[in-house]
Write a protein that holds these residues in place. Structure first.
Motif, short mmCIF file in Angstrom:
data_model
loop_
_atom_site.label_atom_id
_atom_site.label_comp_id
_atom_site.label_asym_id
_atom_site.label_seq_id
_atom_site.Cartn_x
_atom_site.Cartn_y
_atom_site.Cartn_z
N LEU A 327 0.80 -1.22 0.00
CA LEU A 327 0.00 0.00 0.00
C LEU A 327 0.83 1.26 0.00
N THR A 328 2.15 1.13 0.08
CA THR A 328 3.00 2.32 -0.02
C THR A 328 3.03 2.86 -1.45
N ASN A 329 2.61 2.02 -2.41
CA ASN A 329 2.49 2.47 -3.80
C ASN A 329 1.17 3.24 -3.91
N THR A 330 1.27 4.54 -4.19
CA THR A 330 0.08 5.41 -4.18
C THR A 330 -0.99 4.96 -5.16
N ARG A 331 -0.57 4.59 -6.37
CA ARG A 331 -1.56 4.20 -7.38
C ARG A 331 -2.31 2.94 -6.96
N PHE A 332 -1.57 1.97 -6.44
CA PHE A 332 -2.21 0.74 -5.99
C PHE A 332 -3.11 1.01 -4.79
N SER A 333 -2.65 1.82 -3.87
CA SER A 333 -3.45 2.17 -2.70
C SER A 333 -4.76 2.84 -3.11
N ASN A 334 -4.70 3.71 -4.13
CA ASN A 334 -5.91 4.37 -4.62
C ASN A 334 -6.88 3.34 -5.22
N MET A 335 -6.33 2.37 -5.93
CA MET A 335 -7.19 1.34 -6.54
C MET A 335 -7.88 0.51 -5.46
N ASN A 373 -6.23 8.15 -10.36
CA ASN A 373 -4.87 7.99 -10.87
C ASN A 373 -4.70 8.62 -12.25
N GLY A 374 -5.76 9.31 -12.73
CA GLY A 374 -5.69 9.93 -14.04
C GLY A 374 -5.89 8.96 -15.18
N TRP A 375 -6.44 7.77 -14.87
CA TRP A 375 -6.65 6.76 -15.90
C TRP A 375 -8.10 6.80 -16.39
N ASN A 376 -8.30 6.40 -17.65
CA ASN A 376 -9.66 6.24 -18.19
C ASN A 376 -9.62 5.22 -19.32
N VAL A 377 -10.17 4.05 -19.03
CA VAL A 377 -10.19 2.99 -20.05
C VAL A 377 -11.59 2.81 -20.63
N GLY A 378 -12.50 3.70 -20.23
CA GLY A 378 -13.88 3.55 -20.71
C GLY A 378 -14.52 2.32 -20.13
N ARG A 379 -15.42 1.73 -20.89
CA ARG A 379 -16.09 0.48 -20.49
C ARG A 379 -15.81 -0.55 -21.56
N ALA A 397 5.18 -9.44 -12.07
CA ALA A 397 3.87 -8.91 -11.66
C ALA A 397 3.95 -8.22 -10.30
N GLN A 398 3.26 -7.08 -10.20
CA GLN A 398 3.26 -6.29 -8.97
C GLN A 398 1.81 -5.99 -8.56
N PRO A 399 1.59 -5.70 -7.27
CA PRO A 399 0.25 -5.29 -6.86
C PRO A 399 -0.22 -4.08 -7.67
N GLY A 400 -1.44 -4.16 -8.18
CA GLY A 400 -1.96 -3.11 -9.05
C GLY A 400 -1.97 -3.51 -10.50
N ASP A 401 -1.21 -4.55 -10.87
CA ASP A 401 -1.31 -5.10 -12.22
C ASP A 401 -2.63 -5.86 -12.34
#
Length: 455
Positions: A327-335, A373-379, A397-401
């Protein structure tokens, strides 16, 4: 005087004969129940004989579908053994009810006879017979209601069609879905000449237990030839495929020259089978029966128990703590913060937002798009998400992948997706949304690849 005594004696005998007639009817009814149980056992023997013949035929077949049916047949046989035990118990209970009925009739008519002996001279024979008929009728009514109620419960909670017919109709519906998938797969060949193709696609699929439930409600013992028109109607209500051609005027960055840029937007909406069924205009009683069949899986859970989207996964869906270091990875923590809001939400085909719940790709798309995280993949589908990722090996592979699986249902490429959280675990929309180990036999068998989000 002697004539009067003779007449009274004859009247008394008539009263006793009426009581004995009532007891005789009760015994006849019990005998009918015993014959019913005997015939039921004969039908069970014939059923087992047919099952043995079917297994012999299936063993001679080698195609994958036949092997799947063989596995299903083994499960059916196990299930039927359980049902046979239940049938024996029910038969014994049936016998107990009939014996209790006869005992009750004998006891009641016996007491009634004693009472008549004391008061016979006060009543007419016609009145006595009328009362007796009402008593016996009441007994038959109450016992009949109990028996009918017991039988009705079994029918109301079960699919009443033969397994082979249920499978055949399910295959028909899946063939329509496969044809729809083929149309989507060949869009660019059938509609050439576009600079870009944009896909907004819900997953194609349905819960087979829901289909069997509604057809049971509408037809009871159904066959493909009978329900074909209804299948088509349900399918057309469930899926809506549209093509929207858009022409944009764009400017070349290098030359400043304007040009036309043609886009074909392909949209598939899966309104979900359950929503369609609830919009068919079923009566309150039919809807209640539908709900019961879903709760009981039609007492034939073995039919589709390998379908991960139709069976609610057991266990405590939230009982897992993500390692703190991940959870120290900000992007993964946000997810994770966004994803855990929906733990326990049910799997819903085509679902893509909290108000409808989610399917597997709908859940992951929502988390990606709303994790700040500024991402947008639509649907998009699981395979569409794979196209938005860079593949990575298991060691990388890392958490968040994202983690992708194939073959969980009939579709090309990735068919299921989850969020990898490290330590051999993923957070995904099974049924319900939950943390799940990726090291089970099922997930190892269907593993496809890991992907790192590019968006």
């Amino acid at each position: 005087m002697d004539d009067e005594r003779k007449k009274n004696s004859e009247d008394k005998n008539s009263g006793v004969q009426s009581i004995e007639a009532g007891l005789s009817v009760a015994h006849v009814y019990a005998e009918k129940l015993e014959k019913y149980n005997y015939k039921k056992k004969q039908r069970a023997r014939k059923l087992h004989k047919h099952m043995a013949e079917d297994r012999a035929v299936q063993k001679s077949e080698s195609n994958p579908q036949s092997k799947a049916r063989q596995r299903a047949q083994i499960k059916k046989e196990t299930q039927r053994k359980v049902q046979n035990r239940s049938s024996k118990e029910a038969a014994n209970q049936f016998g107990d009810i009939s014996r209790k009925f006869v005992d009750k009739a004998e006891d009641l008519t016996g007491k009634f006879a004693e009472y008549l002996a004391e008061h016979f001279e006060e009543w007419s024979v016609v009145f006595v017979v009328l009362v007796l008929i009402l008593v016996i009728g009441a007994l038959f009514s109450s016992c009949g209601s109990a028996l009918t109620g017991t039988s009705h419960v079994g029918v109301a909670t079960s699919y009443t069609s033969d397994d082979d017919d249920i499978y055949a109709v399910e295959d028909d519906y899946r063939e329509m879905e496969e044809a729809l998938q083929e149309i989507i797969d060949n869009v660019e060949d059938v509609h050439p000449g576009y600079d870009e193709y944009q896909y907004y696609l819900d997953n194609i699929g349905h819960n087979p237990y829901q289909l069997a439930a509604v057809l049971t409600v509408l037809y009871e013992q159904y066959k493909g030839s009978v329900v074909r028109a209804t299948l088509t109607e349900i399918f057309e209500r469930q899926y809506y495929l549209s093509f929207n051609s858009v022409t944009e005027t764009r400017t070349d960055d290098d030359t400043g020259i304007q040009y036309e840029y043609k886009i074909l937007k392909v949209t598939l909406v899966n309104r979900t089978l359950d929503n369609v069924i609830r919009g068919l205009g079923l009566s309150a009683d039919q809807m209640a029966r539908y709900e019961v069949l879903l709760e009981t899986y039609g007492n034939k859970r073995y039919l589709f128990e390998d379908d991960i989207y139709s069976i609610v996964e057991p266990g405590r869906y939230g009982e897992y703590d993500v390692p703190p270091e991940a959870l120290t990875n900000t992007r993964f923590s946000n997810m994770i913060r966004e994803a855990e809001k929906y733990l326990g939400y049910p799997y819903v085909w085509g679902g893509s937002k909290p108000s409808t719940s989610f399917d597997c790709s709908g859940f992951v798309c929502w988390v990606i798009n709303h994790s700040n995280n500024g991402w947008n993949v639509g649907r998009t589908t699981a395979n569409g998400l794979l196209g938005r990722c860079t593949r990575v090996s298991a060691s990388e592979a890392q958490p968040g992948d994202l983690i992708f699986f194939k073959g969980t249902y009939d579709v090309k490429g990735a068919s299921h997706v989850g969020i990898y959280v490290g330590d051999g675990m993923m957070l995904h929309c099974g049924n319900p949304i939950q943390y799940t180990s990726i090291n089970s036999n099922y997930w190892r068998k269907h593993f496809y690849t890991y992907g790192r989000i590019n968006a």
